[in-house]
Design a protein around this motif. Structure first.
Motif, PDB file in Angstrom:
ATOM      1  N   GLN A 109      23.878  41.439  46.757  1.00 27.61           N
ATOM      2  CA  GLN A 109      23.880  42.786  47.310  1.00 27.61           C
ATOM      3  C   GLN A 109      22.459  43.285  47.547  1.00 27.61           C
ATOM      4  O   GLN A 109      22.180  43.962  48.537  1.00 27.61           O
ATOM      5  CB  GLN A 109      24.616  43.748  46.363  1.00 27.61           C
ATOM      6  CG  GLN A 109      24.921  45.102  46.979  1.00 27.61           C
ATOM      7  CD  GLN A 109      25.868  44.997  48.168  1.00 27.61           C
ATOM      8  OE1 GLN A 109      26.855  44.268  48.125  1.00 27.61           O
ATOM      9  NE2 GLN A 109      25.572  45.731  49.220  1.00 27.61           N
ATOM     10  N   ASN A 110      21.522  42.947  46.641  1.00 31.65           N
ATOM     11  CA  ASN A 110      20.126  43.367  46.814  1.00 31.65           C
ATOM     12  C   ASN A 110      19.542  42.773  48.087  1.00 31.65           C
ATOM     13  O   ASN A 110      18.811  43.425  48.828  1.00 31.65           O
ATOM     14  CB  ASN A 110      19.288  42.947  45.608  1.00 31.65           C
ATOM     15  CG  ASN A 110      19.679  43.684  44.347  1.00 31.65           C
ATOM     16  OD1 ASN A 110      20.262  44.768  44.422  1.00 31.65           O
ATOM     17  ND2 ASN A 110      19.378  43.105  43.195  1.00 31.65           N
ATOM     18  N   TRP A 111      19.853  41.499  48.344  1.00 35.42           N
ATOM     19  CA  TRP A 111      19.342  40.824  49.538  1.00 35.42           C
ATOM     20  C   TRP A 111      19.920  41.457  50.787  1.00 35.42           C
ATOM     21  O   TRP A 111      19.230  41.658  51.775  1.00 35.42           O
ATOM     22  CB  TRP A 111      19.699  39.344  49.448  1.00 35.42           C
ATOM     23  CG  TRP A 111      19.280  38.522  50.616  1.00 35.42           C
ATOM     24  CD1 TRP A 111      18.014  38.125  50.932  1.00 35.42           C
ATOM     25  CD2 TRP A 111      20.135  37.990  51.630  1.00 35.42           C
ATOM     26  NE1 TRP A 111      18.035  37.369  52.078  1.00 35.42           N
ATOM     27  CE2 TRP A 111      19.309  37.263  52.524  1.00 35.42           C
ATOM     28  CE3 TRP A 111      21.505  38.036  51.863  1.00 35.42           C
ATOM     29  CZ2 TRP A 111      19.818  36.604  53.633  1.00 35.42           C
ATOM     30  CZ3 TRP A 111      22.014  37.386  52.970  1.00 35.42           C
ATOM     31  CH2 TRP A 111      21.170  36.676  53.836  1.00 35.42           C
ATOM     32  N   ILE A 112      21.194  41.785  50.754  1.00 38.35           N
ATOM     33  CA  ILE A 112      21.840  42.418  51.901  1.00 38.35           C
ATOM     34  C   ILE A 112      21.203  43.771  52.195  1.00 38.35           C
ATOM     35  O   ILE A 112      20.925  44.112  53.344  1.00 38.35           O
ATOM     36  CB  ILE A 112      23.356  42.569  51.642  1.00 38.35           C
ATOM     37  CG1 ILE A 112      24.038  41.194  51.700  1.00 38.35           C
ATOM     38  CG2 ILE A 112      23.994  43.522  52.650  1.00 38.35           C
ATOM     39  CD1 ILE A 112      25.490  41.212  51.274  1.00 38.35           C
ATOM     40  N   GLU A 113      20.942  44.554  51.146  1.00 46.55           N
ATOM     41  CA  GLU A 113      20.328  45.867  51.339  1.00 46.55           C
ATOM     42  C   GLU A 113      18.939  45.739  51.950  1.00 46.55           C
ATOM     43  O   GLU A 113      18.536  46.548  52.787  1.00 46.55           O
ATOM     44  CB  GLU A 113      20.267  46.604  50.002  1.00 46.55           C
ATOM     45  CG  GLU A 113      21.644  47.049  49.499  1.00 46.55           C
ATOM     46  CD  GLU A 113      21.601  47.589  48.080  1.00 46.55           C
ATOM     47  OE1 GLU A 113      20.502  47.616  47.498  1.00 46.55           O
ATOM     48  OE2 GLU A 113      22.660  47.978  47.569  1.00 46.55           O
TER      49      GLU A 113
END
Length: 374
Positions: A109-113
């Motif tokens: 999720q951090n990478w997507i954000e």
């Protein structure tokens, strides 16, 4: 109720025909092979194996079924950047297979954000006005992956001949796979400089020498490279996508239902030259049907790269759809940091000062035979 069920089935069949066949007759469209897609999905799934010894020896739980008998030639692990790829020989396909792993962060999720805020910030060499995502570009070009992958391809083709090369990857691995495939067809890494110069000198008479040299370079570039990716993000602008399509016209880019990553970085339709733009051709996996009659289809989209009736027609908000393709898990076995080889007693490897590792073996020699030779 029975007539209604038959009516629903008839309607569903019409939907399936319209959706799945809409682009099958398009001119210059690459041929989509569902069996090849499933095979490459299994190769891509295997790269997420936590135990690198099992991966290198092709004994992992995911190293079977359609990929049974595969021979890994080179396995590259960039520890600092937590990147990984492998190269090997698929006897049944008579091809070199190159696979890149996707993000291995503790939380995807951090990478997507992060991707929501990435901007086009790098000019692609030799392509005026073509701009790309510097992070994805650098992950392939400015780490240990590029030299390791090229070395593995060269070793494999030296033994098995000038066989085709299939490049694949999932998520960020799809982005790196795309830059790798383009690199293979536009660079001269496979053309010995002495061969270029020798042929150039023998053909200079009556020609512009610099034009002739460039002609020879182009002729030596690889022409048998194919690319298929799974759930990859956008990596460049529309100019880059157009150039990419000319260089690799047989590319297939798989997207799955509401997978969030193909929607990133965002596409702004009102600024087509300044925004990220997918290259074609997309094949969108999604479900169609009525009531209990629901089927999964693989829809061949148009040649724009941004077909509004394919994955762009949905919200694209699912992480779960990102880590499952064609019923095959693309999820890492371990959510921790990069795993290093668990048993190096039977493996040859090099390690540089940064701790990056390249595992390798002679093509055609099994790991057990290699161990005996050592």
């Amino acid at each position: 109720m029975e007539p209604r069920r038959w009516l629903a089935a008839a309607v569903l069949m019409c939907v399936l025909v319209l959706c799945s066949g809409r682009e099958l007759k398009a001119k210059d469209a690459p041929t989509y092979d569902p069996a090849l897609a499933r095979t490459l999905a299994e190769y891509t799934s295997a790269v997420y194996t936590a135990d690198l010894t099992q991966l290198f020896t092709w004994t992992c739980e995911r190293c079977g079924d359609l990929t049974e008998g595969f021979e890994v030639i080179e396995l590259i692990v960039d520890v600092k950047n937590c990147l990984q790829a492998y190269v090997g020989f698929a006897k049944d396909m008579n091809a070199v297979i190159v696979v890149f792993r996707g993000t291995q962060e503790n939380s995807i999720q951090n990478w997507i954000e992060d991707l929501f805020w990435k901007q086009l910030d790098l000019d692609y060499p030799g392509m005026p006005e073509a701009k790309v995502h510097s992070g994805f570009y650098s992950a392939y070009h400015n780490t240990t992956l590029r030299d390791g992958v090229v070395s593995g391809i060269q070793k494999t083709r030296e033994v098995y001949g000038n066989i085709p090369i299939m490049v694949t990857g999932h998520s960020m691995g799809g982005a790196m796979a795309s830059f790798c495939a383009l690199d293979l067809v536009v660079s001269n890494k496979f053309c010995p400089q002495s061969k270029i110069v020798g042929d150039w000198k023998s053909s200079m008479i009556g020609h512009n020498p610099w034009e002739e040299l460039e002609h020879l370079k182009i002729n030596f570039r690889l022409k048998d490279v194919k690319l298929m990716t799974f759930g990859q993000p956008r990596i460049g602008n529309a100019v880059f996508a157009s150039n990419f399509n000319r260089s690799l016209p047989d590319t297939i880019r798989m997207t799955n239902s509401h997978d969030i990553v193909p929607h990133l970085p965002p596409y702004y339709q009102y600024f087509p030259q300044k925004t990220y733009h997918h290259f074609p051709r997309e094949v969108w996996i999604h479900s169609v049907g009525l009531g209990s009659f629901v089927y999964s289809i693989e829809e061949i989209c148009d040649g724009s790269g941004e077909d509004p009736t394919c994955s762009r027609s949905v919200s694209g908000n699912s992480v779960n759809d990102h880590i499952h393709y064609l019923g095959i898990s693309m999820h890492a076995e371990s959510l921790g940091h990069c795993r290093i080889v668990t048993d190096d007693r039977i493996l040859q490897y090099n390690m540089d000062t940064a701790g990056n590792i390249v595992l390798f073996k002679q093509p055609g020699l099994s790991v057990n035979e290699l161990h005996s030779a050592q």
